[in-house]
Design a protein around this motif. Structure first.
Motif, mmCIF file in Angstrom:
data_model
loop_
_atom_site.group_PDB
_atom_site.id
_atom_site.type_symbol
_atom_site.label_atom_id
_atom_site.label_comp_id
_atom_site.label_asym_id
_atom_site.label_seq_id
_atom_site.Cartn_x
_atom_site.Cartn_y
_atom_site.Cartn_z
ATOM 1 N N ILE A 1 -7.908 -1.245 2.372
ATOM 2 C CA ILE A 1 -8.625 -2.224 3.258
ATOM 3 C C ILE A 1 -7.254 -2.770 4.300
ATOM 4 O O ILE A 1 -7.279 -3.560 4.379
ATOM 5 C CB ILE A 1 -9.176 -3.382 1.870
ATOM 6 N N GLY A 2 -6.738 -1.520 4.502
ATOM 7 C CA GLY A 2 -5.393 -1.662 5.138
ATOM 8 C C GLY A 2 -4.211 -3.140 4.521
ATOM 9 O O GLY A 2 -4.416 -3.515 3.876
ATOM 10 N N PRO A 3 -2.874 -3.554 5.408
ATOM 11 C CA PRO A 3 -2.580 -4.444 4.671
ATOM 12 C C PRO A 3 -3.280 -5.918 4.646
ATOM 13 O O PRO A 3 -2.804 -6.966 4.344
ATOM 14 C CB PRO A 3 -1.606 -5.073 5.756
ATOM 15 N N ARG A 4 -4.537 -5.791 4.394
ATOM 16 C CA ARG A 4 -5.118 -7.325 4.816
ATOM 17 C C ARG A 4 -5.707 -7.611 3.408
ATOM 18 O O ARG A 4 -6.472 -7.255 2.761
ATOM 19 C CB ARG A 4 -6.268 -7.233 6.400
ATOM 20 N N VAL A 5 -4.855 -9.145 3.233
ATOM 21 C CA VAL A 5 -4.932 -9.098 1.523
ATOM 22 C C VAL A 5 -5.577 -10.774 1.922
ATOM 23 O O VAL A 5 -5.169 -10.949 2.154
ATOM 24 C CB VAL A 5 -3.733 -9.156 0.535
ATOM 25 N N ALA A 6 -6.651 -11.022 0.918
ATOM 26 C CA ALA A 6 -7.752 -12.706 1.426
ATOM 27 C C ALA A 6 -5.920 -13.392 0.721
ATOM 28 O O ALA A 6 -5.264 -13.238 -0.099
ATOM 29 C CB ALA A 6 -8.051 -12.773 0.274
ATOM 30 N N PHE B 1 2.853 -2.658 4.422
ATOM 31 C CA PHE B 1 2.838 -2.674 3.210
ATOM 32 C C PHE B 1 4.035 -3.537 2.506
ATOM 33 O O PHE B 1 4.843 -3.355 3.374
ATOM 34 C CB PHE B 1 2.449 -3.244 1.702
ATOM 35 N N PRO B 2 5.079 -4.556 2.278
ATOM 36 C CA PRO B 2 6.225 -4.757 1.321
ATOM 37 C C PRO B 2 6.615 -3.615 0.895
ATOM 38 O O PRO B 2 5.950 -2.867 -0.051
ATOM 39 C CB PRO B 2 6.297 -6.335 1.237
ATOM 40 N N PRO B 3 8.353 -3.595 0.849
ATOM 41 C CA PRO B 3 8.296 -2.015 0.272
ATOM 42 C C PRO B 3 8.404 -2.207 -1.712
ATOM 43 O O PRO B 3 8.140 -3.687 -1.668
ATOM 44 C CB PRO B 3 10.510 -2.045 0.834
ATOM 45 N N PHE B 4 8.341 -1.281 -2.257
ATOM 46 C CA PHE B 4 8.269 -1.694 -3.830
ATOM 47 C C PHE B 4 9.575 -0.696 -4.039
ATOM 48 O O PHE B 4 9.415 0.112 -4.193
ATOM 49 C CB PHE B 4 6.780 -0.760 -4.248
ATOM 50 N N LEU B 5 10.381 -1.101 -4.608
ATOM 51 C CA LEU B 5 11.076 -0.866 -5.309
ATOM 52 C C LEU B 5 11.056 -0.141 -7.381
ATOM 53 O O LEU B 5 10.625 -0.973 -7.744
ATOM 54 C CB LEU B 5 12.196 -1.471 -5.611
ATOM 55 N N LEU B 6 10.713 1.125 -7.572
ATOM 56 C CA LEU B 6 10.955 1.606 -8.252
ATOM 57 C C LEU B 6 11.743 0.879 -9.186
ATOM 58 O O LEU B 6 12.717 1.075 -9.396
ATOM 59 C CB LEU B 6 11.157 3.468 -9.158
ATOM 60 N N PRO B 7 11.416 0.469 -10.557
ATOM 61 C CA PRO B 7 11.914 -0.005 -11.835
ATOM 62 C C PRO B 7 13.374 0.915 -11.831
ATOM 63 O O PRO B 7 12.809 2.267 -12.316
ATOM 64 C CB PRO B 7 11.770 -0.302 -12.556
ATOM 65 N N SER C 1 8.839 3.213 -1.242
ATOM 66 C CA SER C 1 9.254 2.417 -0.062
ATOM 67 C C SER C 1 8.785 2.492 1.143
ATOM 68 O O SER C 1 8.760 1.407 1.575
ATOM 69 C CB SER C 1 10.505 2.032 -0.867
ATOM 70 N N ASP C 2 9.560 3.643 1.882
ATOM 71 C CA ASP C 2 9.287 4.009 2.866
ATOM 72 C C ASP C 2 6.986 4.054 3.530
ATOM 73 O O ASP C 2 7.281 3.113 4.779
ATOM 74 C CB ASP C 2 9.942 5.302 3.108
ATOM 75 N N LEU C 3 6.553 4.612 2.471
ATOM 76 C CA LEU C 3 5.270 5.380 2.592
ATOM 77 C C LEU C 3 5.115 3.731 3.103
ATOM 78 O O LEU C 3 3.845 3.479 3.779
ATOM 79 C CB LEU C 3 4.534 5.651 1.952
ATOM 80 N N LEU C 4 5.333 2.736 1.737
ATOM 81 C CA LEU C 4 4.296 1.543 1.799
ATOM 82 C C LEU C 4 4.476 0.085 3.395
ATOM 83 O O LEU C 4 3.594 0.107 3.667
ATOM 84 C CB LEU C 4 4.779 0.558 0.250
ATOM 85 N N THR C 5 6.034 0.744 3.675
ATOM 86 C CA THR C 5 6.431 -0.171 4.338
ATOM 87 C C THR C 5 6.217 0.484 6.104
ATOM 88 O O THR C 5 4.825 -0.730 6.492
ATOM 89 C CB THR C 5 7.882 -0.147 4.943
#
Length: 169
Positions: A37-42, A133-139, A125-129
């Motif tokens: 749905i792309g970066p569109r979240v309700a 989307f905001p970056p996701f950092l693997l724990p 992180s780069d793909l999400l950006t």
């Protein structure tokens, strides 16, 4: 476990039988990004739930070379709908010579995935950006605990599969 240090030199000579281990290459083997749905979240939807799955595999490249592949799959879902899904196979080629088998297993199962994780973290992180989307950092991941758990589970399964006794006819 074998330390990742150069072999000891004696009288200026390197011992050819000393254990040797060194990373040779790091590369992205496969990557997938989906955002249905792309970066569109309700705006009124709750924060998405994130699921993380890690897997490692080892392939023999011939000679003294081993390939370790760290597969990372991260998915975000909101209201049972996938917001985004990223899967990356971060790989590395590692040279090993004269390393005892038990030490080799620990190097391939603990050190190598630890070595590859920062590269996978950057890719995800780069793909999400780039996907909006905001970056996701693997724990942080403790691969030593995971390795020991897998070894204990394999030993338990092997003990359970062992024959109960010899039958005499």
């Amino acid at each position: 476990m074998v330390d990742e240090v150069p072999p000891q030199a004696t009288n200026g000579q390197v011992d050819p039988n000393a254990p040797q281990f060194a990373p040779q290459a790091v590369y992205l083997k496969d990557v997938s990004f989906e955002a249905p749905i792309g970066p569109r979240v309700a705006p009124n939807s709750a924060n998405p739930t994130i699921s993380l799955n890690l897997n490692t595999s080892v392939n023999d490249l011939g000679g003294d070379m081993k390939e370790v592949v760290l597969t990372v799959r991260v998915e975000a879902k909101a209201a049972e709908k996938t917001v985004w899904l990223v899967e990356a196979q971060q790989a590395g080629a590692f040279g090993m010579r004269n390393v005892p088998a038990a030490d080799a297993q620990r190097l391939l199962g603990i050190f190598c995935p630890n070595y590859l994780l920062p590269y996978a973290r950057h890719v995800i992180s780069d793909l999400l950006t780039k996907g909006g989307f905001p970056p996701f950092l693997l724990p942080p991941v403790n691969f030593e605990v995971l390795f020991n758990q897998a070894a204990a589970q394999a030993a338990q399964q092997q003990a359970g599969a062992a024959p109960a006794g010899n039958a005499v006819n």
